[in-house]
Write a protein that holds these residues in place. Structure first.
Motif, PDB file in Angstrom:
ATOM      1  N   GLU A   1       0.849  -1.184   0.000  1.00  0.00           N
ATOM      2  CA  GLU A   1       0.000   0.000   0.000  1.00  0.00           C
ATOM      3  C   GLU A   1       0.893   1.245   0.000  1.00  0.00           C
TER       4      GLU A   1
ATOM      5  N   LEU B   1       0.254  10.104  -7.111  1.00  0.00           N
ATOM      6  CA  LEU B   1       1.448   9.259  -7.267  1.00  0.00           C
ATOM      7  C   LEU B   1       1.922   9.210  -8.707  1.00  0.00           C
TER       8      LEU B   1
ATOM      9  N   VAL C   1      -3.407  -3.419  -9.496  1.00  0.00           N
ATOM     10  CA  VAL C   1      -3.330  -2.109  -8.820  1.00  0.00           C
ATOM     11  C   VAL C   1      -4.753  -1.698  -8.471  1.00  0.00           C
ATOM     12  N   ASN C   2      -4.965  -1.525  -7.186  1.00  0.00           N
ATOM     13  CA  ASN C   2      -6.303  -1.181  -6.684  1.00  0.00           C
ATOM     14  C   ASN C   2      -7.360  -2.160  -7.192  1.00  0.00           C
TER      15      ASN C   2
ATOM     16  N   TYR D   1       6.609  -0.885 -11.729  1.00  0.00           N
ATOM     17  CA  TYR D   1       5.366  -0.338 -12.275  1.00  0.00           C
ATOM     18  C   TYR D   1       5.400   1.174 -12.064  1.00  0.00           C
TER      19      TYR D   1
ATOM     20  N   PHE E   1       3.437   4.619 -12.083  1.00  0.00           N
ATOM     21  CA  PHE E   1       2.056   5.085 -11.981  1.00  0.00           C
ATOM     22  C   PHE E   1       1.798   6.083 -13.112  1.00  0.00           C
TER      23      PHE E   1
ATOM     24  N   PHE F   1      -2.758   9.417 -12.052  1.00  0.00           N
ATOM     25  CA  PHE F   1      -3.013   8.411 -11.022  1.00  0.00           C
ATOM     26  C   PHE F   1      -3.247   9.101  -9.690  1.00  0.00           C
TER      27      PHE F   1
ATOM     28  N   HIS G   1      -3.366   7.211  -3.825  1.00  0.00           N
ATOM     29  CA  HIS G   1      -3.303   5.947  -3.059  1.00  0.00           C
ATOM     30  C   HIS G   1      -3.264   4.759  -4.021  1.00  0.00           C
ATOM     31  N   ALA G   2      -2.367   3.821  -3.711  1.00  0.00           N
ATOM     32  CA  ALA G   2      -2.275   2.613  -4.541  1.00  0.00           C
ATOM     33  C   ALA G   2      -2.210   1.380  -3.652  1.00  0.00           C
TER      34      ALA G   2
ATOM     35  N   ILE H   1      -1.304  -2.363  -4.260  1.00  0.00           N
ATOM     36  CA  ILE H   1      -0.717  -3.255  -5.271  1.00  0.00           C
ATOM     37  C   ILE H   1      -0.676  -4.677  -4.688  1.00  0.00           C
TER      38      ILE H   1
END
Length: 855
Positions: free
Chosen positions: A113, A128, A152-153, A169, A171, A175, A178-179, A181
């Motif tokens: 996260e 991000l 992702v999400n 990866y 972003f 984007f 908050h991600a 993964i």
């Protein structure tokens, strides 16, 4: 409200800057960064790095904040602060055990996260975009990426290209702040197939940490590491020492190897188990079983399997658990065996995780159960005495002595009178009389079951000796052997004594005595002078007084002996005879007969009488008794019995003709024989009947062999034709035997009585030639055409060529002058040839020259 807070912060920042300018006239720009790993695995960091000091621009001047506060920008531009939290969905806590489903799949799912906020106001979330998630993914330590597992999400995403093992990866633009993964990595096969076995120092862990990087690939921060613990248990192996149905049966050990039972992983290919049996074991058989998911147990069906020369059991493709059972035979004296099995396989869909390791293994140790090799021995002591009971055992780690006082065995504890109750030797000190008859045994325990129980050993606590069974008197033959025995209780020694008429004296070992100080006195080769000696024994023990037995008397008898042997006898069939013997020291007789298969006793009854006396009588002997051998067994008061020599009975039978002479036919002057075959014969006499009855023949022409089985006639005359011959066979018994008569036929040769006559005929005419002969059985006419006689065959112009008359039909002129004769044959030689008879064939007149005309 948020706007007012931001304006206040700006004014405060401006005032601080003015103060600093007034004091130092120096601007400094700092970046404040830090990380704080905790149980959550979260790291927080600002975008600034204090190692990189820069001159502030007119819009980005920053300065040191007081301790405990973050720097504040002179401008209102947001300064990002990042956080990164890492964990695994495959275990519940950091360094916790992997869950079953993940282990069976062979993959770990990681969850990362990432969030960005304004460092001056955490409530302000920042995007991000253009930042990069990065995981180095060491293939040996962490494993390789599981394709198509990156999300992702919650939405599948495609990682960046261009990395060898790492996972990255970036972003994309726009984007959010908050991600979440998630992605999976294959558990490295070095860890996945590292079997945890007893004695290992630890288990396997897979530890991963990720980074957040900027657009230039500079690391902004790293997550705290997260570890997933593994304790692979792919294989389980046990060994069992099989129970023997019979002690003579070979010992066998059954090894049971279960693989994949804990996980039931599917899609195993080229499955093998390698098991090289330890020294001292030989392979007997092996079979494997598959798992029945319906019954949640092994299939009943066993598939037989044979290992390769390299001890590899190849099973092939497997879906789920598999069990291999190997039966081995113990071939040596080894008592402990440790066997190791290694299993390998490939996967049908994930070759990167093929089990090519040799680390999926297990061992099993089979120890032989304890065995008593030397049993404890009974012990006899006096009251108050000491003794020990000892045992030898193999495969033993402990001992427990037990005592049976009459109600069954109970364990012994150390304490008077016992010591060494848990050792190989039990010591008894100061035994009491009540302990007499106690039985002791030991239970030997070891690394394997069952425990071994020794035989029971009896403790005898002695009282004074006592005679229980007295010696008995004995009667033997001179030179014979005997014993005097006694049974006594509480005895440690014996002394035999003899009374020869003047009182008892001790006996010492030496001919004829042995065992003089044992419970049994042996006398070997007793003499006649020992007749009437009296013997007794003195029994001594651990307690007094000694015990004296009763006296036992020795009687010495002499054995019977044959003085005069029976004689052989010869009689005629139906005759009578006797066989007699003379013997000494005899109380009885038993005649025996050997009919060819050994001697058997004779009972009175025709033809025998006197079968148990000194004379055996045979009345009316039959021919079948010829050759029987007779002897007598003379018995007496002493042994051995005396057997006489054998005497043969010869029973003669009268002669008998077995093969009769045969009649004979010969020519006059010829030779012949007459022969006969007869049994029981000692002589022959040939006789001839010339018409007036049989008379004896003497040797002399034409006879020879007149008193043998074959009469020979040499040069028989015609007058002997019709003589009849027989033989008289004589023997040792009457009557003589006369053969049948055999007739002699003497044949004479043929003779011409009337000769054929010459004949004269005209050409084309017919004629005959005839002959008269005696003793004739056949004719053959011959013709001499000028070159000698040749046989004539029937056919024009001839007929009757083999009869007494030859017929010529249609004679030709060329036959003129032919000479004819006949050969007459008969039963005797020589054949008879007639005289020659000439055939004259006349031709008719012929005009040779014709008359001529005349003028």
């Amino acid at each position: 409200m948020k706007r007012k807070q931001n304006v206040g912060k700006f004014i405060l920042s401006f005032c601080l800057v003015v103060l600093l300018v007034l004091q130092t006239l120096t601007f400094s720009a700092t970046a404040y960064a830090g990380s704080a790993p905790g149980d959550s695995g979260t790291v927080v960091v600002s975008e600034f790095d204090p190692s990189n000091e820069i001159e502030p621009s007119g819009s980005e001047t920053v300065f040191d904040a007081p301790e405990g506060q973050l720097p504040v920008s002179m401008m209102a531009s947001p300064m990002p602060e990042y956080s990164i939290t890492m964990r695994s969905n495959s275990n519940a806590s950091e360094n916790g055990w992997i869950n079953q489903a993940a282990f069976v799949e062979g993959a770990i799912e990681w969850q990362v996260e990432i969030a960005a906020t304004d460092m001056s106001d955490p409530t302000i979330l920042l995007p991000l975009a253009d930042l990069k998630f990065y995981d180095a993914l060491d293939p040996v330590a962490i494993g390789t990426y599981v394709e198509s597992s990156f999300k992702v999400n919650g939405v599948a995403a495609t990682p960046d290209n261009g990395t060898t093992n790492a996972l990255a990866y970036t972003f994309p633009a726009g984007f959010g702040e908050h991600a979440m993964i998630t992605f999976k990595t294959w558990i490295p096969k070095e860890k996945y197939y590292r079997e945890y076995n007893a004695g290992d120092s630890g288990w396997q862990t897979v530890t991963n940490a990720v980074e957040l990087r900027d657009a230039s690939d500079n690391k902004l921060l790293s997550s705290s590491p997260w570890s997933v613990a593994l304790k692979p248990d792919w294989i389980q192996m046990i060994g069992t020492l099989d129970k023997q149905a019979n002690p003579a049966d070979p010992r066998t050990i059954t090894w049971t190897i279960d693989v994949n039972k804990n996980y039931s992983k599917q899609g195993l290919k080229d499955f093998t188990i390698t098991d090289a049996l330890p020294a001292g074991l030989t392979f007997k058989s092996a079979a494997y079983q598959l798992w029945n998911s319906g019954t949640n147990d092994w299939f009943v069906t066993n598939e037989l399997i044979t290992p390769s020369a390299n001890n590899v059991y190849t099973i092939g493709d497997v879906n789920g658990p598999i069990r291999l059972v190997i039966v081995s035979e113990v071939t040596g004296n080894t008592t402990s065996f440790t066997n190791k099995a290694i299993t390998q396989w490939k996967l049908d869909v994930n070759t990167v995780q093929d089990n090519t390791q040799t680390t999926v293994w297990d061992t099993a140790t089979v120890n032989s159960s304890p065995s008593i090799t030397a049993q404890p021995s009974n012990s006899t002591i006096a009251v108050g005495g000491n003794t020990t009971f000892s045992v030898s055992a193999s495969n033993t780690t402990g001992y427990q002595w037990q005592v049976d006082q009459g109600a069954g065995y109970t364990n012994i504890s150390n304490g008077a009178p016992y010591s060494g109750a848990t050792t190989a030797t039990l010591t008894i000190t100061g035994a009491t009389a009540r302990m007499n008859g106690y039985i002791y045994r030991v239970i030997a325990s070891g690394l394997a079951t069952p425990d071994a129980a020794s035989n029971g050993a009896t403790l005898t606590v002695n009282s004074p000796p006592s005679i229980i069974a007295q010696p008995s008197s004995s009667t033997i033959a001179a030179g014979g052997n005997t014993t005097f025995s006694v049974l006594a209780s509480n005895t440690t020694g014996y002394q035999w004594q003899v009374d020869q008429g003047a009182g008892y004296t001790n006996i010492s070992n030496g001919a004829p005595y042995s065992g003089a100080t044992t419970a049994t006195l042996t006398i070997t080769g007793a003499t006649a002078r020992m007749n009437g000696y009296i013997y007794r024994v003195i029994a001594s023990g651990l307690a007094t007084p000694d015990a004296a037995s009763n006296g036992a008397t020795l009687t010495v008898n002499s054995p019977p002996s044959i003085i005069a042997q029976p004689s052989s006898s010869t009689i005629a069939a139906g005759g009578n005879t006797t066989f007699s013997v003379l013997a000494s020291n005899t109380t009885g007789y038993q005649w025996q007969v050997d009919q060819g298969a050994g001697y058997t006793n004779i009972s009175n009854g025709a033809p025998y009488s006197g079968a148990t006396t000194a004379t055996l009588t045979i009345t009316g002997a039959t021919a079948r008794m010829n050759g029987y051998i007779y002897r007598v067994i003379a018995s007496g008061l002493a042994t051995p019995d005396a057997a006489s020599n054998g005497a043969t009975l010869t029973v003669n039978s009268p002669p008998s003709i077995i093969a009769q002479p045969s009649s004979s036919t010969i020519a006059a002057g010829g030779n012949t024989t007459f022969s006969v075959l007869a049994s029981n014969t000692t002589g022959y006499q040939w006789q001839v009947d010339q018409g007036a009855g049989y008379t004896n023949i003497s040797n002399g022409a034409p006879y020879s062999g007149a008193t043998t089985a074959t009469l020979t006639i040499t040069g028989a005359t015609a007058r002997m034709n019709g003589y009849i011959y027989r033989v008289i066979a004589s023997g040792l018994a009457t009557p003589d035997a006369a053969s049948n008569g055999a007739t002699l036929t003497v044949n004479s040769p043929p003779s011409i009585i009337a000769q054929p006559s010459s004949s004269t005929i005209a050409a084309g005419g017919n004629t005959t030639f005839s002959v008269l002969a005696s003793n004739t059985t056949g004719y053959q006419w011959q013709v001499d055409q000028g070159a000698g006689y040749t046989n004539i065959s029937n056919g024009a112009p001839y007929s009757g060529a083999t009869t007494a008359t030859l017929t010529i039909t249609g004679a030709t002129a060329r036959m003129n002058g032919y000479i004819y004769r006949v050969i007459a044959s008969g039963l005797a030689t020589p054949d008879a040839a007639s005289n020659g008879a000439t055939l004259t064939v006349n031709s008719p007149p012929s005009i040779i020259a014709q008359p001529s005309s005349s003028t």
